[in-house]
Scaffold this active site. Sequence first.
Site, mmCIF file in Angstrom:
data_model
loop_
_atom_site.group_PDB
_atom_site.id
_atom_site.type_symbol
_atom_site.label_atom_id
_atom_site.label_comp_id
_atom_site.label_asym_id
_atom_site.label_seq_id
_atom_site.Cartn_x
_atom_site.Cartn_y
_atom_site.Cartn_z
ATOM 1 N N ASP A 171 -10.793 3.431 4.539
ATOM 2 C CA ASP A 171 -11.237 2.055 4.308
ATOM 3 C C ASP A 171 -12.756 1.938 4.254
ATOM 4 O O ASP A 171 -13.280 0.896 3.879
ATOM 5 C CB ASP A 171 -10.706 1.144 5.435
ATOM 6 N N LYS A 179 0.844 -1.201 0.000
ATOM 7 C CA LYS A 179 0.000 0.000 0.000
ATOM 8 C C LYS A 179 0.875 1.245 0.000
ATOM 9 O O LYS A 179 0.610 2.211 -0.724
ATOM 10 C CB LYS A 179 -0.935 0.001 1.222
ATOM 11 N N GLN A 217 -4.353 -1.083 9.728
ATOM 12 C CA GLN A 217 -4.290 -2.413 9.110
ATOM 13 C C GLN A 217 -4.924 -3.458 10.031
ATOM 14 O O GLN A 217 -4.576 -3.547 11.213
ATOM 15 C CB GLN A 217 -2.816 -2.760 8.810
#
Length: 294
Positions: A120, A53, A97
């Site tokens: 997200d 990422k 994460q």
Amino acid sequence: MALLLDGKKVAQKIKNQLKDEIKKYTSKGLRNPSLAVVLVGNDPASEVYVRNKRKACEEVGINSIYIHLKEEIPEEELLKYIERLNKDDEVDGILVQLPLPKHINTQNIITAIDPHKDVDGFHPENIGKLATGMKDCIIPCTPLGIWILLKEYEIQTYKKDVVMVGASNIVGKPMSLLLLRNEEATVTVCHRNTKDLAHHTRQADILIVAVGKPHLITEDMVKEGAVVVDVGINRLENGKLVGDTDFEALLNKVSAITPVPGGVGPMTVASLLVNTVSIYRQKHGFEKHPLTDI
Ligand code: NAP
């Protein structure tokens, strides 16, 4: 032979577009977009995801701020980090994460992220907006990536029977909500307690599978000519990376399929970049990114 839905190629196209777009902003004197990436602990798979990422951010000109915290960090401390990032005007998106260590309540952390920075799209406010069709939500990256990939290959979802296998908060549930927006598709969601999985999967014009079990979907479970999107990522004992479907066997039966690797994975990362740029655009008085306008 099925058409391969090449996520790697489409993701690269999106990254090139974003890179050009960001250059335009910075040439006008605006700062680069920025994404804070928080990793707790040393899970090897998470480390790889975070590395990919961050590399993708670098590629397009998004400034990635990396915060790597010890596995044993207490939840209250992690919440303080989130609070700081929420208040930092130079931070556009915040990504924590997952999975988090067991002593941390994941939902508490997700809920603590400013919904406008929730790149997200997992915050209950964004999921609620997605469910009710509100346009100003942030769409979770994997569903958004799948949507963009299908549209890129001109695969229509309108009036199609879509079967979603897997009902996680990250993929299955938001994917079904996205498909229900504007009453596009007829969506069936299957999960662990579905009585006869094959009965449902055989009806699918579009079959999306996000479970995490290699070869869960065999050739006899799909309709001739169906479109198959395989989200699963499974490492076999021999080291090979495979999805949730029997890819080789499906190739001669379906009309289109995503490979693993090189299908949904790169699209998820590309969508993360799109979401970051979209947040940045809105902060600077521009419209949300057109790819997120669903
Ligand atoms: P998850 O949270 O474990 O969810 C899996 C879902 O499948 C759950 O709803 C689970 O039910 C259900 N399930 C379990 N066994 C089943 C069965 N036999 N039949 C039907 N449903 C079943 O996983 P996830 O985060 O959604 O990820 C799923 C897979 O996609 C994993 O392999 C993950 O690595 C991969 N993934 C890939 C990407 C990408 O970018 N390519 C992104 C995210 C995830 P229960 O909750 O009851 O177990």
